[in-house]
Design a protein around this motif. Structure first.
Motif, PDB file in Angstrom:
ATOM      1  N   PHE A  48       2.605  -4.011  -9.728  1.00  0.00           N
ATOM      2  CA  PHE A  48       1.967  -2.743 -10.062  1.00  0.00           C
ATOM      3  C   PHE A  48       0.694  -2.968 -10.876  1.00  0.00           C
ATOM      4  CE2 PHE A  48       1.239   1.382 -11.941  1.00  0.00           C
ATOM      5  CZ  PHE A  48       1.513   2.228 -10.876  1.00  0.00           C
ATOM      6  N   THR A  49       0.701  -3.993 -11.720  1.00  0.00           N
ATOM      7  CA  THR A  49      -0.506  -4.328 -12.478  1.00  0.00           C
ATOM      8  C   THR A  49      -1.630  -4.729 -11.531  1.00  0.00           C
ATOM      9  OG1 THR A  49       0.735  -5.031 -14.431  1.00  0.00           O
ATOM     10  CG2 THR A  49      -1.499  -5.900 -14.186  1.00  0.00           C
ATOM     11  N   ARG A  64       4.504  -4.430   0.456  1.00  0.00           N
ATOM     12  CA  ARG A  64       5.762  -3.802   0.831  1.00  0.00           C
ATOM     13  C   ARG A  64       6.727  -3.759  -0.354  1.00  0.00           C
ATOM     14  NH1 ARG A  64       7.487  -3.953   6.292  1.00  0.00           N
ATOM     15  NH2 ARG A  64       9.436  -4.978   5.673  1.00  0.00           N
ATOM     16  N   HIS A  65       6.787  -4.837  -1.117  1.00  0.00           N
ATOM     17  CA  HIS A  65       7.648  -4.854  -2.310  1.00  0.00           C
ATOM     18  C   HIS A  65       7.162  -3.842  -3.344  1.00  0.00           C
ATOM     19  CE1 HIS A  65       9.689  -8.448  -0.810  1.00  0.00           C
ATOM     20  NE2 HIS A  65      10.502  -8.368  -1.838  1.00  0.00           N
ATOM     21  N   LEU A  66       5.854  -3.684  -3.451  1.00  0.00           N
ATOM     22  CA  LEU A  66       5.299  -2.706  -4.393  1.00  0.00           C
ATOM     23  C   LEU A  66       5.702  -1.291  -3.993  1.00  0.00           C
ATOM     24  CD1 LEU A  66       3.229  -1.842  -6.675  1.00  0.00           C
ATOM     25  CD2 LEU A  66       1.567  -1.651  -4.807  1.00  0.00           C
ATOM     26  N   SER A  71      10.806   2.762  -5.414  1.00  0.00           N
ATOM     27  CA  SER A  71      11.945   3.668  -5.268  1.00  0.00           C
ATOM     28  C   SER A  71      13.161   3.206  -6.063  1.00  0.00           C
ATOM     29  CB  SER A  71      12.318   3.812  -3.792  1.00  0.00           C
ATOM     30  OG  SER A  71      12.857   2.612  -3.268  1.00  0.00           O
ATOM     31  N   PHE A  72      13.078   2.020  -6.677  1.00  0.00           N
ATOM     32  CA  PHE A  72      14.168   1.520  -7.521  1.00  0.00           C
ATOM     33  C   PHE A  72      13.825   1.611  -9.005  1.00  0.00           C
ATOM     34  CE2 PHE A  72      14.715  -0.615  -3.426  1.00  0.00           C
ATOM     35  CZ  PHE A  72      16.045  -0.340  -3.164  1.00  0.00           C
ATOM     36  N   GLN A 145      -6.644   0.623  -3.173  1.00  0.00           N
ATOM     37  CA  GLN A 145      -5.281   1.045  -3.489  1.00  0.00           C
ATOM     38  C   GLN A 145      -4.668   1.840  -2.342  1.00  0.00           C
ATOM     39  OE1 GLN A 145      -5.993   3.107  -7.172  1.00  0.00           O
ATOM     40  NE2 GLN A 145      -5.727   1.267  -8.419  1.00  0.00           N
ATOM     41  N   ALA A 146      -5.458   2.719  -1.739  1.00  0.00           N
ATOM     42  CA  ALA A 146      -4.964   3.495  -0.606  1.00  0.00           C
ATOM     43  C   ALA A 146      -4.618   2.581   0.563  1.00  0.00           C
ATOM     44  CB  ALA A 146      -6.002   4.523  -0.183  1.00  0.00           C
ATOM     45  N   THR A 147      -5.415   1.554   0.753  1.00  0.00           N
ATOM     46  CA  THR A 147      -5.167   0.605   1.837  1.00  0.00           C
ATOM     47  C   THR A 147      -3.871  -0.158   1.600  1.00  0.00           C
ATOM     48  OG1 THR A 147      -7.567   0.309   2.063  1.00  0.00           O
ATOM     49  CG2 THR A 147      -6.163  -1.277   3.186  1.00  0.00           C
ATOM     50  N   ILE A 148      -3.609  -0.508   0.370  1.00  0.00           N
ATOM     51  CA  ILE A 148      -2.365  -1.205   0.024  1.00  0.00           C
ATOM     52  C   ILE A 148      -1.159  -0.354   0.413  1.00  0.00           C
ATOM     53  CG2 ILE A 148      -0.937  -1.962  -1.931  1.00  0.00           C
ATOM     54  CD1 ILE A 148      -3.557  -2.895  -3.287  1.00  0.00           C
ATOM     55  N   ILE A 149      -1.217   0.929   0.083  1.00  0.00           N
ATOM     56  CA  ILE A 149      -0.122   1.842   0.406  1.00  0.00           C
ATOM     57  C   ILE A 149       0.044   1.961   1.914  1.00  0.00           C
ATOM     58  CG2 ILE A 149       0.768   4.180   0.126  1.00  0.00           C
ATOM     59  CD1 ILE A 149      -1.183   4.407  -2.320  1.00  0.00           C
TER      60      ILE A 149
END
Length: 225
Positions: A48-49, A64-66, A71-72, A145-149
């Motif tokens: 997340f950092t 994907r892990h981010l 959700s956890f 950031q949007a691309t990462i999502i």
């Protein structure tokens, strides 16, 4: 012209780079284990950092892990809608916007992203506002950031069948994916097999009637412990 029609969906041009034929469903058990391990490269706080810093070197598996790892987290609450949405919408319906409006959009969208940091639509609003304010570095970071999502979500399927569903952790992302891919929501939403959302589409050149979204993570928050 209203901002909702003014926004340049710059993310459309990167969608083709995000899509792949090698779709992989998220292994939630493994993701939960990895993001909780401080020694793992997938430790959530580390990821997340990097996301917050708009790190362009993140691998697809890290993305994907981010996204799914969020959700956890204790703060994960997929059905809450911040009051800032109302304040933001009051600005978005204006025919013309000025500098103060763009600054308010940034303020309200930031508040919404604190509640749910992976809203593509909020990212689009911020990209547009930053560009209008001449803050191009900030707009570039929001785009990263949007691309990462997007990369995370689009790596899981194409949405045309249950087996190739897009995996999402918030129903907001369902409508965002539909828009990003150039479709329009057809007005009907159905829960299928207590695991999938099926959203109909308006008539389109691909003759796709609707898209499937796997929503087990968000539904799990509705199940009593």
């Amino acid at each position: 012209m209203k901002i909702i029609y003014m926004i340049l969906f710059s993310l459309l041009c990167i969608t083709s780079n995000s899509q792949t034929n090698d779709f992989v469903k998220p292994n939630y058990g493994l993701i939960e284990k990895n993001i909780s391990d401080k020694n793992s490269p997938y430790y959530f706080k580390k990821l997340f950092t990097r996301y917050a810093k708009a790190d362009t070197t993140m691998t697809l598996e890290e993305k994907r892990h981010l996204y799914y790892g969020y959700s956890f987290q204790e703060e994960y609450s997929p059905y809450e809608r911040p009051e800032a949405h109302k304040n933001l919408n009051e600005i978005l319906v204006k025919e013309e916007l000025d500098k103060a409006d763009y600054e308010k959009i940034l303020l309200h969208s930031a508040s919404i992203l604190k509640q749910y940091p992976f809203s593509i639509r909020m990212k689009e609003y911020r990209i547009f506002s930053y560009k209008e304010l001449g803050m191009h570095k900030e707009a570039e970071d929001e785009t990263v950031q949007a691309t990462i999502i997007l990369d995370a979500m689009l790596s899981t399927g194409d949405g045309t069948t249950k087996d190739s569903s897009f995996y999402v952790i918030n129903t907001l992302n369902e409508y965002e994916i539909i828009n990003i891919l150039g479709f329009e929501f057809g007005g009907e939403q159905h829960l299928v097999d207590q695991q999938y959302d099926y959203l109909t589409l308006n008539e389109n050149s691909y003759n796709i009637k609707g898209l499937y979204f796997e929503v087990s993570r968000s539904l799990s928050t509705l199940t009593p412990n």
